[in-house]
Write a protein that holds these residues in place. Structure first.
Motif, mmCIF file in Angstrom:
data_model
loop_
_atom_site.group_PDB
_atom_site.id
_atom_site.type_symbol
_atom_site.label_atom_id
_atom_site.label_comp_id
_atom_site.label_asym_id
_atom_site.label_seq_id
_atom_site.Cartn_x
_atom_site.Cartn_y
_atom_site.Cartn_z
ATOM 1 N N UNK A 69 0.816 -1.224 0.000
ATOM 2 C CA UNK A 69 0.000 0.000 0.000
ATOM 3 C C UNK A 69 0.843 1.264 0.000
ATOM 4 N N UNK A 70 2.153 1.136 0.279
ATOM 5 C CA UNK A 70 3.038 2.291 0.229
ATOM 6 C C UNK A 70 3.562 2.566 -1.175
ATOM 7 N N UNK A 71 3.220 1.701 -2.116
ATOM 8 C CA UNK A 71 3.703 1.814 -3.496
ATOM 9 C C UNK A 71 2.513 1.682 -4.437
ATOM 10 N N UNK A 72 2.010 2.815 -4.926
ATOM 11 C CA UNK A 72 0.793 2.785 -5.740
ATOM 12 C C UNK A 72 0.962 1.954 -7.010
ATOM 13 N N UNK A 73 2.165 1.864 -7.534
ATOM 14 C CA UNK A 73 2.352 1.086 -8.763
ATOM 15 C C UNK A 73 1.999 -0.384 -8.543
ATOM 16 N N UNK A 74 2.259 -0.906 -7.340
ATOM 17 C CA UNK A 74 1.912 -2.310 -7.067
ATOM 18 C C UNK A 74 0.401 -2.478 -6.942
ATOM 19 N N UNK B 181 -5.633 2.421 1.976
ATOM 20 C CA UNK B 181 -6.989 2.059 1.549
ATOM 21 C C UNK B 181 -7.577 3.030 0.524
ATOM 22 N N UNK B 182 -7.225 4.322 0.627
ATOM 23 C CA UNK B 182 -7.716 5.301 -0.343
ATOM 24 C C UNK B 182 -7.248 4.945 -1.757
ATOM 25 N N UNK B 183 -5.990 4.561 -1.876
ATOM 26 C CA UNK B 183 -5.460 4.187 -3.184
ATOM 27 C C UNK B 183 -6.036 2.857 -3.667
ATOM 28 N N UNK B 184 -6.317 1.973 -2.744
ATOM 29 C CA UNK B 184 -6.959 0.711 -3.135
ATOM 30 C C UNK B 184 -8.361 0.975 -3.670
ATOM 31 N N UNK B 185 -9.076 1.884 -3.017
ATOM 32 C CA UNK B 185 -10.395 2.264 -3.513
ATOM 33 C C UNK B 185 -10.274 2.854 -4.919
ATOM 34 N N UNK B 186 -9.269 3.684 -5.115
ATOM 35 C CA UNK B 186 -9.045 4.292 -6.432
ATOM 36 C C UNK B 186 -8.946 3.234 -7.523
ATOM 37 N N UNK B 187 -8.179 2.180 -7.267
ATOM 38 C CA UNK B 187 -7.890 1.200 -8.314
ATOM 39 C C UNK B 187 -8.866 0.022 -8.350
ATOM 40 N N UNK B 188 -9.530 -0.277 -7.239
ATOM 41 C CA UNK B 188 -10.404 -1.452 -7.215
ATOM 42 C C UNK B 188 -11.890 -1.114 -7.243
#
Length: 264
Positions: free
Chosen positions: A63-68, A122-129
């Motif tokens: 979660x610290x690396x948005x590319x992953x 979690x914010x970035x996970x929401x963005x991508x999922x």
């Protein structure tokens, strides 16, 4: 539209217990994530079960690396195209804790890491999922593939009771409290988005698991009453029950392991 589930991360702690429980109690495919040791994570999740290993997919995600996160979402799209599949249950449970009992103990770098892990992750996970959640015009899933899954597609993000502002009577834990209060706001905001994009086909909730016997809380076990210190497998069972039972009336709120609302 066949359902699938996501648990991230799932290499240890509550995430591991949730993943194992979802695998055992549902029939649909399950995607889990880990930062490293993907094969080991898969082996440990399948150990002692008769689960068809083709149901389980382990992806690298930090979660610290948005590319992953983006790469994991792209891999999921290959197997679960949103046009033909539905992300029916997602648990986003990254967490880190640095307890600060007094303002003098606040460390800027640790505080930043806390927010990056607990809130921005979690914010970035929401963005991508979020694109994998069903749209307003999608038909509801039914049949044997829905066994053990919520009737409404649900994105659940791990919060904590200490993230409640109105319930804060002790103080301390500045970064952790603030990061979890941020989670509650994130969930409410995302659920408002889902009301527009998905109607009653998808919702978001926050969860409070209680004090669980994991590495995150081990330094504080001695301060917790025995009956309030929970095993991770039991908590996983309770949280899944809460998510499947809370219903559309409970959307956008934070719920504890006992199915009671945690006030904002």
């Amino acid at each position: 539209m066949p359902p699938w589930s996501l648990i991230s991360p799932a290499s240890r702690g509550i995430g591991f217990a949730l993943a194992k429980r979802v695998l055992q109690e549902t029939n649909a495919p399950v995607v889990v994530t880990a930062r490293k040791d993907l094969d080991k994570t898969k082996e440990e999740l399948l150990d002692g079960t008769n689960i068809d290993e083709s149901r389980l997919r382990v992806l690298k995600l930090d979660v610290l690396d948005e590319s992953t996160i983006a790469d994991a979402a792209a891999e999921c799209k290959k197997h679960f195209d949103p046009k033909n599949h539905t992300l029916q249950l997602a648990f986003m449970v990254p967490g880190i804790l640095f307890p600060e009992k007094a303002p003098a103990q606040i460390d800027a770098e640790k505080a930043l890491l806390t927010f990056r892990t607990n809130t921005i992750g979690p914010m970035l996970m929401i963005k991508h999922f979020s694109p994998f959640l069903p749209k307003k015009n999608a038909s509801r899933n039914n049949g044997d593939e829905m066994k053990g899954l919520p009737s409404i597609a649900t994105a659940a993000v791990m919060s904590a009771r200490v993230g409640s502002i109105s319930d804060n009577s002790l103080g301390g834990w500045y970064s952790y409290r603030a990061s979890k209060a941020g989670v509650n706001q994130l969930v409410k905001t995302f659920d408002n988005h889902l009301k527009t994009s998905s109607g009653d086909n998808a919702m978001a909730v926050a969860l409070h698991p209680g004090t669980v016997k994991t590495d995150l809380s081990k330094d504080f076990w001695g301060n917790v009453k025995k009956e309030k210190l929970f095993e991770r497998d039991w908590v996983a069972e309770r949280l899944i029950d809460v998510v499947t039972e809370v219903g559309v009336e409970g959307r956008g709120k934070c719920w504890d392991w006992d199915g009671k609302e945690v006030p904002p």
